[in-house]
Enzyme design. Structure first.
Site, mmCIF file in Angstrom:
data_model
loop_
_atom_site.group_PDB
_atom_site.id
_atom_site.type_symbol
_atom_site.label_atom_id
_atom_site.label_comp_id
_atom_site.label_asym_id
_atom_site.label_seq_id
_atom_site.Cartn_x
_atom_site.Cartn_y
_atom_site.Cartn_z
ATOM 1 N N ASP A 36 -6.016 -7.992 1.051
ATOM 2 C CA ASP A 36 -6.050 -9.765 0.566
ATOM 3 C C ASP A 36 -6.837 -9.670 -0.246
ATOM 4 O OD1 ASP A 36 -4.754 -9.454 3.379
ATOM 5 O OD2 ASP A 36 -6.315 -10.404 4.662
ATOM 6 N N ASN A 77 0.603 -1.094 0.242
ATOM 7 C CA ASN A 77 -0.118 -0.201 0.409
ATOM 8 C C ASN A 77 1.176 1.480 -0.086
ATOM 9 O OD1 ASN A 77 0.321 0.528 2.389
ATOM 10 N ND2 ASN A 77 -0.858 -0.694 3.409
ATOM 11 N N LEU A 78 0.391 2.520 0.302
ATOM 12 C CA LEU A 78 1.706 3.780 -0.100
ATOM 13 C C LEU A 78 1.654 3.619 0.732
ATOM 14 C CD1 LEU A 78 2.181 6.304 -2.394
ATOM 15 C CD2 LEU A 78 -0.381 7.208 -1.048
ATOM 16 N N SER A 79 1.253 3.677 2.165
ATOM 17 C CA SER A 79 2.212 3.922 3.532
ATOM 18 C C SER A 79 3.682 2.772 3.267
ATOM 19 C CB SER A 79 1.074 3.722 4.916
ATOM 20 O OG SER A 79 2.332 3.499 6.125
ATOM 21 N N GLU A 80 2.967 1.760 3.436
ATOM 22 C CA GLU A 80 4.552 0.600 2.992
ATOM 23 C C GLU A 80 5.443 0.880 1.750
ATOM 24 O OE1 GLU A 80 1.461 -3.189 3.923
ATOM 25 O OE2 GLU A 80 1.575 -2.570 2.158
#
Length: 473
Positions: free
Chosen positions: A263, A194-197
């Site tokens: 998921d 995701n963007l944060s990761e």
């Protein structure tokens, strides 16, 4: 991009990763505790759902693809609950059960569809990487995609050995990454942060161009086949070396809960790629699936019928001319939203003002109107030589353009009994001055509890009269 439903039944997928149990305590709240300023929840329902890698496998199975799962649990009732749920869903699961360590459980206390509290029961697992790798190698035969579902809980210790084992067999590897070191996923076919990761690894992205540039550099640094960054309400971005970036907008109509959305993305991707779909199409399907699942409460899976209906809506078959299979799917979707289905039929050879008024009145009897149209051969049998004036395709196209009409379908018989027995409308409408019992198909509709209505015809409006006038002139 035109979307279509893959053949998921021929798409076996193996999932390896951190399994956990999502447990929900549901109850009502009507008072504050006298012991502390907190609500008192009177629990009336306890619900267990597979979470983490187990939810990925469950999502794959829900789409109709053969799913296998390898993970690590404790030797406790939570592991038993996981195993039972997965078996019931058709997932083949192999657990490395470790004594004296609990299965990871995420307990959520819910009231009135709101999450009040989450309690985590977990300890990092001391796993045996060699034993896990042996299990993976034994299950890779016949598999078309390997998924690494990494939550950083300890099940995955030797990512590279798993990636290399799959690549040696020509099996694509998809990874849902975690942590501050993405080098452990080097050589994967696709990773889905995701963007944060993603920004944890590459730094903050100032704009879309910056995201693309940093993503392409990461692709090259880690020898990745592709990178898919999921961006919440901004949709998702697919990056591949030598290809333009593919940006897809978010599809969610309403967002109730983002639990497990990642998921759903990787499971839909894996199943679609295993079914032979190209990557852009697989990503578009995953984006569509994510938009559905965030509209559900808690950890949830998307079923094959749900995805099929979403594809039908996306391709414009929410309204218009449909085949029988498309129509039945559209009806199922409408009924899920408590909509009343109205049915009428006729030749509709030359559409006139009387037809339009009648169809508007028919539509007013419910929420959705189906117009069944006699095909050319049946019109000729009913009306005689020289009819129809317009072919069935043209007649249906005109009807589909009317605001009152939702769905148009043709039928070959002289009467629509066969179609009625399959469609089972809530209301059957016919125009004329005869009794309800004289309406063709009334007995079928009344037998299952439906309603039959006869509407008056508009005076001085007749296709036959129009045809005769044309012939005379």
């Amino acid at each position: 991009m035109k979307l279509s439903m893959p053949r998921f039944d021929q798409a076996p997928v193996l999932v390896v990763g951190d399994v956990m149990l999502d447990r929900y305590w549901h109850g009502g709240t009507s008072r504050i505790s006298p012991e502390a300023p907190v609500p008192v929840v009177k629990v009336d329902q306890i619900e267990d759902r597979p979470g983490g890698a187990a939810n990925v496998a469950l999502n794959i199975a829900a789409l109709g693809a053969p799913a296998s799962l390898i993970g690590v649990t404790g030797q406790d009732e939570a592991a038993d609950s996981l195993a039972n749920s997965l078996q019931a869903a058709g997932v083949r699961s192999v657990f490395q059960r470790i004594a004296h360590q609990p299965t990871i459980v995420k307990l959520r206390v819910m009231s009135r569809h709101q999450q009040l509290l989450r309690i985590d029961f977990e300890e990092p697992f001391a796993t045996d990487p060699l034993s896990l790798a042996t299990e993976v190698d034994s299950l890779l035969e016949g598999v078309k995609v390997l998924v690494l579902s990494d939550y950083g809980k300890g099940a995955l210790k030797n990512h590279q050995s798993l990636i290399q084992a799959a690549r040696a067999k020509g099996i694509p590897v998809l990874a849902d990454p975690k942590g501050k070191d993405f080098s452990i996923y080097r050589g994967a076919s696709l990773i889905t942060p995701n963007l944060s990761e993603f920004e944890t690894i590459v730094g903050r992205c100032t704009d879309e161009a910056d995201l693309v540039a940093k993503g392409l550099q990461l692709l090259q640094d880690l020898d990745l086949g592709a990178l898919l960054v999921t961006r919440g309400e901004h949709g998702m971005t697919l990056l591949r070396v030598g290809q333009p970036a593919l940006h897809l907008p978010a599809r969610a109509r309403e967002v109730f809960d983002v639990t497990g959305a990642g998921d759903t993305v990787i499971s839909t991707l894996a199943a679609a790629i295993a079914a032979g779909e190209d990557l852009p199409h697989a990503v578009a399907l995953a984006n569509l699936a994510a938009g559905i699942v965030v509209g559900k409460l808690g950890t949830a899976a998307i079923s094959a019928p749900e995805l099929r209906r979403a594809i039908q809506r996306e391709e414009g078959s929410e309204r218009g001319v449909l085949g029988l299979e498309q129509l039945l799917l559209a009806i199922d979707d409408a009924r899920a939203h408590k909509e009343k289905i109205v049915f009428t039929n006729g030749c509709f050879d030359i559409l006139h003002a009387g037809h339009v008024t009648y169809l508007e009145q028919a539509r007013a009897q419910g929420d959705r109107l189906i117009v069944a149209v006699n095909d050319d051969a049946s019109v000729s049998r009913l009306k005689g030589p020289g009819r129809p004036i317009n072919s069935v395709d043209r007649r249906m196209a005109v009807l589909a353009g009317l605001g009152a009409v939702d769905w148009v379908i043709s039928f070959p018989e002289g009467t629509p009994e066969n179609l009625l027995s399959q469609v089972k409308p809530d209301v059957l409408v016919k125009g004329g001055d005869y009794g309800i019992d004289q309406v063709v198909g009334a007995d079928i509709v009344k037998a299952y509890g439906g309603t039959v209505k006869v509407l008056g015809l508009v005076e001085n409006s007749s296709t036959t009269a129009i045809v005769e006038k044309i012939r005379k002139n």
